[in-house]
Design a protein around this motif. Structure first.
Motif, PDB file in Angstrom:
ATOM      1  N   ASN A 321     -20.324 -46.153 -33.309  1.00 44.41           N
ATOM      2  CA  ASN A 321     -19.812 -46.197 -31.931  1.00 44.41           C
ATOM      3  C   ASN A 321     -20.888 -46.634 -30.942  1.00 44.41           C
ATOM      4  OD1 ASN A 321     -17.296 -45.421 -32.794  1.00 44.41           O
ATOM      5  ND2 ASN A 321     -17.530 -43.273 -32.207  1.00 44.41           N
ATOM      6  N   GLY A 322     -21.673 -47.624 -31.353  1.00 45.79           N
ATOM      7  CA  GLY A 322     -22.682 -48.194 -30.473  1.00 45.79           C
ATOM      8  C   GLY A 322     -24.019 -47.475 -30.473  1.00 45.79           C
ATOM      9  N   GLN A 323     -24.110 -46.334 -31.132  1.00 43.63           N
ATOM     10  CA  GLN A 323     -25.364 -45.593 -31.193  1.00 43.63           C
ATOM     11  C   GLN A 323     -26.122 -45.969 -32.458  1.00 43.63           C
ATOM     12  OE1 GLN A 323     -23.323 -41.561 -30.175  1.00 43.63           O
ATOM     13  NE2 GLN A 323     -25.382 -41.403 -29.329  1.00 43.63           N
ATOM     14  N   ALA A 324     -27.344 -46.429 -32.270  1.00 42.62           N
ATOM     15  CA  ALA A 324     -28.136 -46.946 -33.381  1.00 42.62           C
ATOM     16  C   ALA A 324     -28.487 -45.845 -34.381  1.00 42.62           C
ATOM     17  CB  ALA A 324     -29.411 -47.588 -32.853  1.00 42.62           C
ATOM     18  N   ILE A 325     -28.454 -46.194 -35.664  1.00 43.97           N
ATOM     19  CA  ILE A 325     -28.899 -45.305 -36.741  1.00 43.97           C
ATOM     20  C   ILE A 325     -30.286 -45.799 -37.164  1.00 43.97           C
ATOM     21  CG2 ILE A 325     -28.349 -44.313 -39.001  1.00 43.97           C
ATOM     22  CD1 ILE A 325     -26.228 -43.746 -36.912  1.00 43.97           C
ATOM     23  N   ASN A 326     -31.323 -45.257 -36.557  1.00 40.38           N
ATOM     24  CA  ASN A 326     -32.687 -45.685 -36.875  1.00 40.38           C
ATOM     25  C   ASN A 326     -33.157 -45.091 -38.198  1.00 40.38           C
ATOM     26  OD1 ASN A 326     -33.100 -47.219 -34.432  1.00 40.38           O
ATOM     27  ND2 ASN A 326     -33.276 -45.266 -33.356  1.00 40.38           N
ATOM     28  N   GLU A 327     -32.803 -43.832 -38.438  1.00 39.12           N
ATOM     29  CA  GLU A 327     -33.112 -43.158 -39.685  1.00 39.12           C
ATOM     30  C   GLU A 327     -31.815 -42.628 -40.279  1.00 39.12           C
ATOM     31  OE1 GLU A 327     -35.913 -40.129 -38.819  1.00 39.12           O
ATOM     32  OE2 GLU A 327     -37.497 -41.510 -38.215  1.00 39.12           O
ATOM     33  N   SER A 328     -31.789 -42.467 -41.588  1.00 40.73           N
ATOM     34  CA  SER A 328     -30.552 -42.006 -42.223  1.00 40.73           C
ATOM     35  C   SER A 328     -30.110 -40.650 -41.684  1.00 40.73           C
ATOM     36  CB  SER A 328     -30.727 -41.938 -43.742  1.00 40.73           C
ATOM     37  OG  SER A 328     -31.743 -41.018 -44.093  1.00 40.73           O
ATOM     38  N   ALA A 329     -31.073 -39.804 -41.285  1.00 41.26           N
ATOM     39  CA  ALA A 329     -30.733 -38.470 -40.771  1.00 41.26           C
ATOM     40  C   ALA A 329     -29.964 -38.521 -39.463  1.00 41.26           C
ATOM     41  CB  ALA A 329     -32.015 -37.650 -40.580  1.00 41.26           C
ATOM     42  N   ASP A 330     -30.009 -39.661 -38.769  1.00 43.11           N
ATOM     43  CA  ASP A 330     -29.268 -39.776 -37.502  1.00 43.11           C
ATOM     44  C   ASP A 330     -27.759 -39.747 -37.730  1.00 43.11           C
ATOM     45  OD1 ASP A 330     -31.679 -40.047 -36.177  1.00 43.11           O
ATOM     46  OD2 ASP A 330     -31.623 -42.240 -36.165  1.00 43.11           O
ATOM     47  N   LEU A 331     -27.321 -40.241 -38.879  1.00 40.91           N
ATOM     48  CA  LEU A 331     -25.875 -40.358 -39.120  1.00 40.91           C
ATOM     49  C   LEU A 331     -25.179 -39.006 -39.197  1.00 40.91           C
ATOM     50  CD1 LEU A 331     -23.519 -42.312 -39.602  1.00 40.91           C
ATOM     51  CD2 LEU A 331     -23.996 -42.154 -42.057  1.00 40.91           C
ATOM     52  N   PRO A 332     -25.657 -38.036 -40.006  1.00 41.42           N
ATOM     53  CA  PRO A 332     -24.982 -36.733 -40.035  1.00 41.42           C
ATOM     54  C   PRO A 332     -24.937 -36.059 -38.672  1.00 41.42           C
ATOM     55  CG  PRO A 332     -26.477 -36.929 -41.886  1.00 41.42           C
ATOM     56  CD  PRO A 332     -26.751 -38.092 -40.992  1.00 41.42           C
ATOM     57  N   HIS A 333     -26.004 -36.210 -37.861  1.00 42.31           N
ATOM     58  CA  HIS A 333     -26.009 -35.624 -36.520  1.00 42.31           C
ATOM     59  C   HIS A 333     -24.858 -36.164 -35.678  1.00 42.31           C
ATOM     60  CE1 HIS A 333     -30.663 -35.036 -36.932  1.00 42.31           C
ATOM     61  NE2 HIS A 333     -29.978 -34.223 -37.696  1.00 42.31           N
ATOM     62  N   LEU A 334     -24.688 -37.490 -35.724  1.00 45.19           N
ATOM     63  CA  LEU A 334     -23.651 -38.112 -34.906  1.00 45.19           C
ATOM     64  C   LEU A 334     -22.257 -37.803 -35.432  1.00 45.19           C
ATOM     65  CD1 LEU A 334     -25.289 -41.615 -34.283  1.00 45.19           C
ATOM     66  CD2 LEU A 334     -25.123 -39.708 -32.681  1.00 45.19           C
ATOM     67  N   VAL A 335     -22.068 -37.932 -36.739  1.00 50.40           N
ATOM     68  CA  VAL A 335     -20.748 -37.693 -37.324  1.00 50.40           C
ATOM     69  C   VAL A 335     -20.349 -36.232 -37.183  1.00 50.40           C
ATOM     70  CG1 VAL A 335     -19.381 -37.753 -39.451  1.00 50.40           C
ATOM     71  CG2 VAL A 335     -20.975 -39.603 -38.948  1.00 50.40           C
ATOM     72  N   GLY A 336     -21.306 -35.321 -37.430  1.00 53.49           N
ATOM     73  CA  GLY A 336     -21.009 -33.894 -37.331  1.00 53.49           C
ATOM     74  C   GLY A 336     -20.589 -33.474 -35.941  1.00 53.49           C
ATOM     75  N   GLY A 337     -21.053 -34.195 -34.923  1.00 55.22           N
ATOM     76  CA  GLY A 337     -20.692 -33.870 -33.547  1.00 55.22           C
ATOM     77  C   GLY A 337     -19.337 -34.400 -33.120  1.00 55.22           C
ATOM     78  N   MET A 338     -18.700 -35.198 -33.977  1.00 55.48           N
ATOM     79  CA  MET A 338     -17.378 -35.745 -33.662  1.00 55.48           C
ATOM     80  C   MET A 338     -16.283 -34.809 -34.155  1.00 55.48           C
ATOM     81  SD  MET A 338     -18.129 -39.756 -34.602  1.00 55.48           S
ATOM     82  CE  MET A 338     -16.616 -40.380 -33.856  1.00 55.48           C
ATOM     83  N   LYS A 339     -15.094 -35.001 -33.658  1.00 54.08           N
ATOM     84  CA  LYS A 339     -13.958 -34.165 -34.056  1.00 54.08           C
ATOM     85  C   LYS A 339     -13.120 -34.878 -35.110  1.00 54.08           C
ATOM     86  CE  LYS A 339     -13.567 -31.981 -29.496  1.00 54.08           C
ATOM     87  NZ  LYS A 339     -12.691 -31.778 -28.314  1.00 54.08           N
ATOM     88  N   PRO A 340     -12.554 -34.125 -36.042  1.00 52.31           N
ATOM     89  CA  PRO A 340     -11.655 -34.739 -37.021  1.00 52.31           C
ATOM     90  C   PRO A 340     -10.542 -35.506 -36.308  1.00 52.31           C
ATOM     91  CG  PRO A 340     -12.170 -32.485 -37.661  1.00 52.31           C
ATOM     92  CD  PRO A 340     -12.744 -32.677 -36.281  1.00 52.31           C
ATOM     93  N   GLY A 341     -10.315 -36.726 -36.751  1.00 52.46           N
ATOM     94  CA  GLY A 341      -9.306 -37.574 -36.119  1.00 52.46           C
ATOM     95  C   GLY A 341      -9.876 -38.571 -35.131  1.00 52.46           C
ATOM     96  N   ASP A 342     -11.137 -38.355 -34.698  1.00 56.27           N
ATOM     97  CA  ASP A 342     -11.774 -39.312 -33.797  1.00 56.27           C
ATOM     98  C   ASP A 342     -11.927 -40.658 -34.487  1.00 56.27           C
ATOM     99  OD1 ASP A 342     -11.964 -37.425 -31.849  1.00 56.27           O
ATOM    100  OD2 ASP A 342     -14.135 -37.132 -32.000  1.00 56.27           O
ATOM    101  N   LYS A 343     -11.915 -41.719 -33.689  1.00 55.14           N
ATOM    102  CA  LYS A 343     -12.090 -43.064 -34.224  1.00 55.14           C
ATOM    103  C   LYS A 343     -13.579 -43.416 -34.260  1.00 55.14           C
ATOM    104  CE  LYS A 343      -7.682 -43.586 -34.605  1.00 55.14           C
ATOM    105  NZ  LYS A 343      -7.056 -43.539 -35.956  1.00 55.14           N
ATOM    106  N   ALA A 344     -13.977 -44.080 -35.341  1.00 51.87           N
ATOM    107  CA  ALA A 344     -15.369 -44.474 -35.508  1.00 51.87           C
ATOM    108  C   ALA A 344     -15.466 -45.961 -35.775  1.00 51.87           C
ATOM    109  CB  ALA A 344     -16.006 -43.698 -36.659  1.00 51.87           C
ATOM    110  N   SER A 345     -16.370 -46.609 -35.058  1.00 51.17           N
ATOM    111  CA  SER A 345     -16.650 -48.019 -35.274  1.00 51.17           C
ATOM    112  C   SER A 345     -18.061 -48.126 -35.861  1.00 51.17           C
ATOM    113  CB  SER A 345     -16.556 -48.799 -33.965  1.00 51.17           C
ATOM    114  OG  SER A 345     -16.908 -50.151 -34.158  1.00 51.17           O
ATOM    115  N   LEU A 346     -18.152 -48.596 -37.106  1.00 51.46           N
ATOM    116  CA  LEU A 346     -19.427 -48.672 -37.802  1.00 51.46           C
ATOM    117  C   LEU A 346     -19.911 -50.115 -37.886  1.00 51.46           C
ATOM    118  CD1 LEU A 346     -18.412 -45.823 -38.677  1.00 51.46           C
ATOM    119  CD2 LEU A 346     -19.443 -46.266 -40.908  1.00 51.46           C
ATOM    120  N   ASP A 347     -21.165 -50.327 -37.470  1.00 53.97           N
ATOM    121  CA  ASP A 347     -21.813 -51.622 -37.642  1.00 53.97           C
ATOM    122  C   ASP A 347     -22.532 -51.575 -38.985  1.00 53.97           C
ATOM    123  OD1 ASP A 347     -22.912 -54.102 -37.296  1.00 53.97           O
ATOM    124  OD2 ASP A 347     -24.529 -53.423 -35.988  1.00 53.97           O
ATOM    125  N   VAL A 348     -22.100 -52.416 -39.930  1.00 60.35           N
ATOM    126  CA  VAL A 348     -22.554 -52.327 -41.316  1.00 60.35           C
ATOM    127  C   VAL A 348     -23.221 -53.627 -41.746  1.00 60.35           C
ATOM    128  CG1 VAL A 348     -21.749 -52.143 -43.701  1.00 60.35           C
ATOM    129  CG2 VAL A 348     -20.809 -50.634 -41.956  1.00 60.35           C
TER     130      VAL A 348
END
Length: 474
Positions: A321-348
């Motif tokens: 959702n536009g927030q950079a994943i500089n380290e792999s540990a950033d991803l669980p922090h961001l995903v864990g803070g979202m609510k089930p059902g929220d939409k996610a846009s991943l730059d892959v």
């Protein structure tokens, strides 16, 4: 001439006084902050019925353990009361101490989960020395946050700050009860933000150099405006005491957990259903990335949100959702803070090019369910006795290594595995003199390992095999 010397001396003295005044002006004065905040900080004591061999003060053998993150309140080693040891099989009451702070004038108190875990009775002592039995509203082990309620009105409270606005180098202050010394105050600076700790994937910890010791756990971390910006939770130590590395749960994270506990008694978090790993310099080069960044997808949970959304093993997630994943540990922090059902846009990043994937966030399952979701897909999380996450070897890996079975290490946490130097990418072919054919077999053998005896393990690293030995503590 004498008059000139006197004038020069007077000017030097005046300059020295001015410099001293400037230096003093640059240092913060915590006195008013402490006076206002202290009344809302509480001491928390718990009583727990424990087997006599624990309550009598017997301590496990800690010699040889590696440096690790430890809870302030040593929950597995509570202090016993009384002198004589009771008969075998009897139970005794053991007590532990921690800190907390009042978040509403009608008696809600915030502290750490590990301060009150497994407690039979919780007592909150206020700054006026009055004591109140507390009810546990809810606790969340993943974030180490617990919400208590005492029967009282008109209580002093603390203001909440914005932990996202904290800056590295900013002054912060802690109030708590280290070793039972109520309302002790220590100060320091923010050393880093967004720290990931072993086994703590969903909290972007605030690192400080504030002196924190056993008993500070659960107490507030305050900024210069007297606002709570975190809950003091963990330290890094070799001695069991403060060594300059303290970690606090951001208040934004803690209050989100507290609100959910207050409403429903449990916490729901976002979940993608992926196993990820750090992108090293060599991995980045082999994948065609300009620099090491992002989270490499090592495995997908079958029918999980990420798998349904088109994510593939080998993809590197660069942003969410536009927030950079500089380290792999950033991803669980961001995903864990979202609510089930929220939409996610991943730059892959995939096959040398970038693409965008859109998917819905799922609900993070319980730890047992999360492990079960991996079973049958070649992944196992081992028991805490080893601290390893492993997966089955692919057919190509087995062919390259010229072996019929074995497992590859995906993640190494604190524990015996880290102590003996195991690394992600190592291949284990034998454990305790038994051949390891799969991740499931490895987990079964690991769970049955003897304690206090030497255990052998055959490891392949970069094609070279060696046997290593270790012991599990009693």
């Amino acid at each position: 001439m004498q008059t000139l010397k006197r004038s020069m001396a007077a000017m030097v003295a005046l300059l020295a006084l001015s410099l001293t005044a400037v230096a003093r002006a640059e240092l913060p004065d915590f006195t008013q902050l402490v006076e206002k905040a202290s009344p809302a900080v509480v001491n928390i004591s718990t009583t727990q019925k424990v087997p006599d061999q624990v309550a009598s003060g017997q301590m496990p053998d800690l010699e040889g353990l590696p440096p690790m993150f430890r809870d302030f309140i040593e929950r597995s080693m509570p202090r016993g009361q009384g002198g004589q040891r009771p008969p075998r099989g009897a139970q005794r009451e053991a007590q532990s101490l921690g800190s907390g702070f009042i978040i509403s004038d009608d008696g809600y108190v915030l502290t750490n989960n590990h301060v009150v875990a497994d407690a039979d009775e919780i007592v909150v002592r206020l700054s006026d020395r009055s004591e109140h039995k507390a009810k546990l509203i809810g606790a969340d082990a993943r974030s180490d946050v617990a919400l208590l309620k005492i029967d009282a009105k008109g209580l002093p409270t603390l203001k909440f700050g914005d932990s996202d606005k904290l800056k590295v180098g900013e002054w912060v202050l802690a109030i708590g009860s280290p070793f039972g010394f109520d309302h002790s105050v220590t100060a320091g600076i923010v050393s880093a933000k967004g720290r990931s700790l072993p086994n703590e994937n969903y909290v972007p910890f605030i690192q400080t150099d504030v002196a924190i010791n056993p008993g500070n756990s659960g107490g507030p971390l305050l900024n210069l405006q007297g606002e709570v910006v975190g809950i003091n939770s963990q330290i890094f130590t070799r001695s069991g005491g403060f060594m300059g590395l303290s970690f606090a749960i951001p208040i934004d994270v803690a209050m989100n957990v507290a609100d959910q506990l207050k409403k429903g008694g449990k916490v729901s978090r976002g979940w993608l259903g992926v196993v990820i790993q750090e992108v090293s310099k060599d991995l980045a080069e082999s994948l065609g990335l300009d620099k090491p960044a992002g989270a490499l997808v090592a495995q997908l949970v079958q029918d999980g949100p990420a798998a349904k959304g088109g994510l593939q093993v080998g993809d590197v997630i660069l942003s969410l959702n536009g927030q950079a994943i500089n380290e792999s540990a950033d991803l669980p922090h961001l995903v864990g803070g979202m609510k089930p059902g929220d939409k996610a846009s991943l730059d892959v990043f995939r096959d040398g090019s970038r693409k965008t994937l859109n998917m819905s966030i799922g609900s993070l399952p319980d730890e047992e369910d999360e492990v079960a979701a991996m079973e049958g897909q070649g992944a196992e999380r081992s028991s805490n006795s080893l601290g390893l996450t492993v997966s089955d070897l692919s057919a190509d890996q087995r062919k390259t290594l010229d072996i019929k079975g074995g497992v590859v290490i995906k993640d190494v946490q604190d524990g015996p595995a880290a102590m003996i130097g195991l690394r992600p990418g190592d291949v284990i072919t034998h454990l305790n003199n038994r051949q390891v054919d799969s991740a499931k077999a490895f987990s079964d053998i690991a769970k049955a390992l003897p304690k206090g005896k030497s255990v052998s393990m055959r490891v392949l690293r970069q094609g070279r095999a060696s046997f290593i030995t270790f012991k599990l503590g009693d």
